[in-house]
Scaffold this active site. Sequence first.
Site, PDB file in Angstrom:
ATOM      1  N   HIS A 107       1.104  -0.995  -0.323  1.00 60.01           N
ATOM      2  CA  HIS A 107      -0.049  -0.133  -0.356  1.00 60.01           C
ATOM      3  C   HIS A 107       1.117   1.109   0.101  1.00 60.01           C
ATOM      4  O   HIS A 107       1.588   1.280   0.858  1.00 60.01           O
ATOM      5  CB  HIS A 107      -0.727   0.236   1.326  1.00 60.01           C
ATOM      6  CG  HIS A 107      -1.718  -1.426   2.252  1.00 60.01           C
ATOM      7  ND1 HIS A 107      -1.367  -2.109   2.163  1.00 60.01           N
ATOM      8  CD2 HIS A 107      -3.201  -1.435   1.431  1.00 60.01           C
ATOM      9  CE1 HIS A 107      -2.443  -2.988   2.630  1.00 60.01           C
ATOM     10  NE2 HIS A 107      -3.285  -3.020   1.404  1.00 60.01           N
ATOM     11  N   ASP A 110       2.582   2.590   3.729  1.00 61.79           N
ATOM     12  CA  ASP A 110       3.461   1.703   4.073  1.00 61.79           C
ATOM     13  C   ASP A 110       4.905   1.656   3.609  1.00 61.79           C
ATOM     14  O   ASP A 110       5.578   1.537   3.885  1.00 61.79           O
ATOM     15  CB  ASP A 110       3.452  -0.256   4.009  1.00 61.79           C
ATOM     16  CG  ASP A 110       1.503  -1.220   3.445  1.00 61.79           C
ATOM     17  OD1 ASP A 110       1.168  -0.871   4.242  1.00 61.79           O
ATOM     18  OD2 ASP A 110       1.271  -1.834   2.230  1.00 61.79           O
TER      19      ASP A 110
HETATM   20  C1  XLS Z   1      -7.262  -7.040   4.386  1.00 68.08           C
HETATM   21  C2  XLS Z   1      -7.033  -7.182   3.177  1.00 68.08           C
HETATM   22  C3  XLS Z   1      -6.058  -6.216   2.940  1.00 68.08           C
HETATM   23  C4  XLS Z   1      -5.923  -5.932   0.955  1.00 68.08           C
HETATM   24  C5  XLS Z   1      -5.507  -5.116   0.538  1.00 68.08           C
HETATM   25  O1  XLS Z   1      -8.238  -7.235   5.119  1.00 68.08           O
HETATM   26  O2  XLS Z   1      -6.529  -8.581   3.164  1.00 68.08           O
HETATM   27  O3  XLS Z   1      -4.852  -6.304   3.766  1.00 68.08           O
HETATM   28  O4  XLS Z   1      -5.119  -7.002   0.946  1.00 68.08           O
HETATM   29  O5  XLS Z   1      -5.777  -3.781   0.612  1.00 68.08           O
END
Ligand code: XLS
Length: 442
Positions: A107, A110
């Site tokens: 993201h 991140d």
């Molecule tokens: C949360 C999601 C997230 C997505 C990416 O439950 O799995 O981690 O994979 O935003």
Amino acid sequence: MKPVTGKREFFSGIGAIQYEGPQTNNPLAYRWYDENRIVAGKSMKEWLRFAVAYWHSFNGNGADPFGEATHLFEWDKNADPIARAKDKADAAFELITKLNLPYYCFHDVDVVDYTNDIADNEKRLQTLTQYLKEKQEESGVKLLWGTANLFSHRRYMNGASTNPDFHVLSHAAAQVKAALDATIALGGENYVFWGGREGYMSLLNTNMKREKEHLARFLQASRDYARKNGFTGTFFIEPKPCEPTKHQYDYDAETVIGFLRQYDLLNDFKLNLEVNHATLAGHTFQHELQVAIDAGLLGSIDANRGDYQNGWDTDQFPTNLNELTEAMLIILEGGGFKGGGINFDAKIRRNSTDPADIFYAHIGGVDSFARALVTADAILEKSDYRKVRQDRYASFDAAEAKAFEAGNSSLEALRDFAVAQGEPKVSSGRQEYLENIINNYL
Ligand code: XLS
Ligand code: NI
Ligand code: NI
């Protein structure tokens, strides 16, 4: 792949993780993942396309609703946000290259901390994009997908593209634009939308129809921007039924496919399915995979597992061979992922505090999938698994049944067939027989 370390080594004492075979006693080696081994016509590396998730592995500090961080990362100590982000990138590429995995996912937030200043955030992400680009070139690691975090900041408490406030929606758009720019600059192969807060907490204050239309418009605008700027990859929607929102619009695979069809998005979007999201939706992961494959829309998966005793997304590393073999049977028969791969959307436990724990976690997940791939291939090639299922439908080989399947029958014709045949013979579903096949090949 050669391990790539930055100015300092963050995982010193741990070298490159290599394939040593099932007999090894080395906990820091692969027993099953032999990247060049050919299975069903393709190498393991090509089938599995593993990715390390930035958010869990380099940001997930072990904090939970009841307690503070337990993982105190060396790369998280510099007071300057850009220097800290670069340290984190160094740690990330050291881990990914030591694990010898081909991809990563992130993201925007991140990669580098964001503030409330859109233009400054864009600059920060561009700086780190340049840094990540150099790391990619040095190592050969590639970006499987990028995404924007549209659920953590307080402004998104009522959703991002489905927020009742257009100002919030426009902030989300600014974030997606920058995340798309970064993904494109890094040669990212896909882009993900997980609608963490795209849904509602109470219908009493929600215009559901309007919010879903806004979500569709937002996806169309994102797609148009990315295409105009040279993005040729696939967009993925990641279904999840709830958590954090009580009811999320991307509930499960069937729901998302219906939505994509309704808003004419099927040419650009596929699905990114996550194991623990399937179970939260009351499905098995295998069910979700089959739904997506039958629609030609299995793009990618987020690999993890839930906890049988809890009802939330615990994001544990996948280790259940039996379930993974059933999943690989479906993925193999479906021809693999369309553009994506296997992203470890999984985190080590709060009390897994040794630097080596993140390695054990990935090694376990990688080996479980590799072993499941080999086992599933053997089941498809050597057992009568496929034949048992096919035989179950043998009565549809009759001319009358073929006419029915082709849409050339009628209720009267079916009735006459029933009279001519008499009471049907019972036939076994042979579920236990098939379940034993899985265990026999493990
Ligand atoms: C949360 C999601 C997230 C997505 C990416 O439950 O799995 O981690 O994979 O935003
Ligand atoms: Ni996920
Ligand atoms: Ni999740």
